[in-house]
Design a protein around this motif. Sequence first.
Motif, PDB file in Angstrom:
ATOM      1  N   SER A 456       5.785  -2.388  -3.966  1.00  0.00           N
ATOM      2  CA  SER A 456       4.244  -1.757  -3.869  1.00  0.00           C
ATOM      3  C   SER A 456       3.238  -2.599  -3.782  1.00  0.00           C
ATOM      4  CB  SER A 456       4.097  -0.427  -4.634  1.00  0.00           C
ATOM      5  OG  SER A 456       3.935  -0.658  -5.795  1.00  0.00           O
ATOM      6  N   GLN A 457       3.171  -3.710  -4.718  1.00  0.00           N
ATOM      7  CA  GLN A 457       2.078  -4.495  -4.650  1.00  0.00           C
ATOM      8  C   GLN A 457       2.148  -5.595  -3.867  1.00  0.00           C
ATOM      9  OE1 GLN A 457      -0.290  -3.559  -6.999  1.00  0.00           O
ATOM     10  NE2 GLN A 457       0.998  -1.752  -7.576  1.00  0.00           N
ATOM     11  N   MET A 458       2.984  -5.897  -3.042  1.00  0.00           N
ATOM     12  CA  MET A 458       3.106  -7.089  -2.270  1.00  0.00           C
ATOM     13  C   MET A 458       2.682  -7.126  -0.893  1.00  0.00           C
ATOM     14  SD  MET A 458       6.959  -8.482  -3.242  1.00  0.00           S
ATOM     15  CE  MET A 458       7.425  -8.632  -5.088  1.00  0.00           C
ATOM     16  N   THR A 459       2.187  -7.776  -0.306  1.00  0.00           N
ATOM     17  CA  THR A 459       1.960  -7.811   1.202  1.00  0.00           C
ATOM     18  C   THR A 459       3.215  -8.033   2.076  1.00  0.00           C
ATOM     19  OG1 THR A 459       1.528 -10.113   1.260  1.00  0.00           O
ATOM     20  CG2 THR A 459      -0.470  -8.813   0.821  1.00  0.00           C
ATOM     21  N   ASP A 460       3.218  -7.626   3.331  1.00  0.00           N
ATOM     22  CA  ASP A 460       4.376  -7.990   3.985  1.00  0.00           C
ATOM     23  C   ASP A 460       4.790  -9.542   3.986  1.00  0.00           C
ATOM     24  OD1 ASP A 460       4.526  -5.278   4.811  1.00  0.00           O
ATOM     25  OD2 ASP A 460       3.558  -5.411   6.586  1.00  0.00           O
ATOM     26  N   ASP A 461       3.857 -10.333   4.192  1.00  0.00           N
ATOM     27  CA  ASP A 461       4.309 -11.853   4.150  1.00  0.00           C
ATOM     28  C   ASP A 461       4.780 -12.330   2.792  1.00  0.00           C
ATOM     29  OD1 ASP A 461       2.978 -12.158   6.540  1.00  0.00           O
ATOM     30  OD2 ASP A 461       1.343 -12.671   5.915  1.00  0.00           O
ATOM     31  N   ARG A 483      10.687  -1.370   4.273  1.00  0.00           N
ATOM     32  CA  ARG A 483      10.020  -2.764   4.385  1.00  0.00           C
ATOM     33  C   ARG A 483      10.863  -3.766   4.204  1.00  0.00           C
ATOM     34  NH1 ARG A 483       5.240  -3.055   0.317  1.00  0.00           N
ATOM     35  NH2 ARG A 483       4.807  -5.040   1.727  1.00  0.00           N
TER      36      ARG A 483
END
Length: 523
Positions: A456-461, A483
């Motif tokens: 939940s804290q990560m960006t898609d990249d 995701r």
Amino acid sequence: GEKVDAIIIITIIFISLALDLFQERKASKAAELLRERVCITATVIRDGEKKEIKVREVVPGDVVILSPGDVVPADCKIISSKDLFVDESALTGESAPVEKDSKNNFLMMGSSVISGNAVAVVLATGENTEYWKIVKGVEKVTETEFERSLRRFGYMILRVSFVLVFFVFGINAFFKRNILETLLFSVALVVGLTPELLPLIVTLNLSSGAIRMSKKGTIVKKLSSIQNFGSMDVLCTDKTGTLTQNKITLIKYVDSEGKTSDEVFLYSYVHSSFQTGLKNPFDQAVLAHKTLNISDFKKIDEVPFDHFRRRVSVVTERNGKRIIITEGAPEHILSVCKKIKIGEKIVDYNKEIKKEISKTFKDVSSIGFRVLGVAFKEVDFKENYTKEDESEMVFLGFIAFYDPPKETAREALMLLENAGIEVKILTGDDEFVTKKVCEAVGFKIKGKIIHGNDISQMTDDALERVVEKSNVFVRVTPVQKNRIVNALRKRHVVGFLGDGVNDAPSIKQADIGISVDNAVDVA
């Protein structure tokens, strides 16, 4: 004047048409049989009784009962509901679940129930529904890897044909050959290169394969997905029911100190007896363990499960007192507790007690048991109870279940590894249970075990990089599963194997969606 050639060409065309017609008719009959086997049903009230009927038999005026995992069978108006959340993403594009109540009371056909319960009356079916108006006009079909390959192959043939036409025409023109003959020869060359029967041959083979697979209990809903299996290099799977047998047995019920507690079992038994929302094997295991007399308990209300709270509550009345009993993932139960019951005393929940509880939880789950937390508190008398009442509760203890690994899981994982397919486990269970199951089936954990809170804290990249390095993801929500699948699809052909309502979005999103025979309707 080439009568023989003309006869041969016409004969080939007729044979092709006849084969196509025969195969389509055969495939249609087989498809109809398959549809009967995977037919989605709806629960309706007719003549004062609950009946389960096929969705196509639902008519305007029917009263339907909806619970988590159900697909809304028609356009409906809510009569009554309790904490109802539905997924309308296929119709509106909105990924977040939508809350429905007496004010926002319209349910669209094709949406699915994420959590809560409802009773609704059918307003419209078939072509008269919003689903028909919206989806049939703008429905986006996801192109599969097989279809992309066919398209690329077609473009390659087209480019080669154009190059050959110009090359042959240029050479013949250079040697001053007859222009008309040169043009006809070039066109004939292109026609000869074009694989006219390729679509028919592909359809014949795929439909024949689908029929053979159906005889072995595997139902193919989309023909192109068969070819996608050959391209798949990553398979994402849930743990329960895939690596494990999903035959859950209650093993122990303990208090915060790890001692067997009959009170924990009593509250869990009452909770399982009165909970009517999301159907789950945990309640069945509790009720099957042993029978208790709970005639002095009366059900008042319940707060259904959802994948954000990860808990479900039942409000009961006993001896003139109302008690809310909450059961769910231990960390989500403890997050709403302010006190804890130790023996006959109720004390404040502090850091020292937190360490003791964490140790008990780790000791139980590290053996391979699936663990749920149980909490309770007395509540005031009122008509309706909501998730806001799940606060300042008293933690009671844990109940532990065992779900044995499948005997075939180890062999299946080895076959997938030998085929060059990487398996990634996406589960809502905790890290300790997942590690024990992986160890039991011989699954090698790669890299770091990733928690849902981290995702939940990560960006898609960032997630794209993480999914390449790790193969076990725990405590993940349906949105997080989706995701992960999307991140993997950037570089791989991805399959997803699941059975629950929490798996449905990922099954749909993956290149190959695989659902087991006991899955909920939406899966």
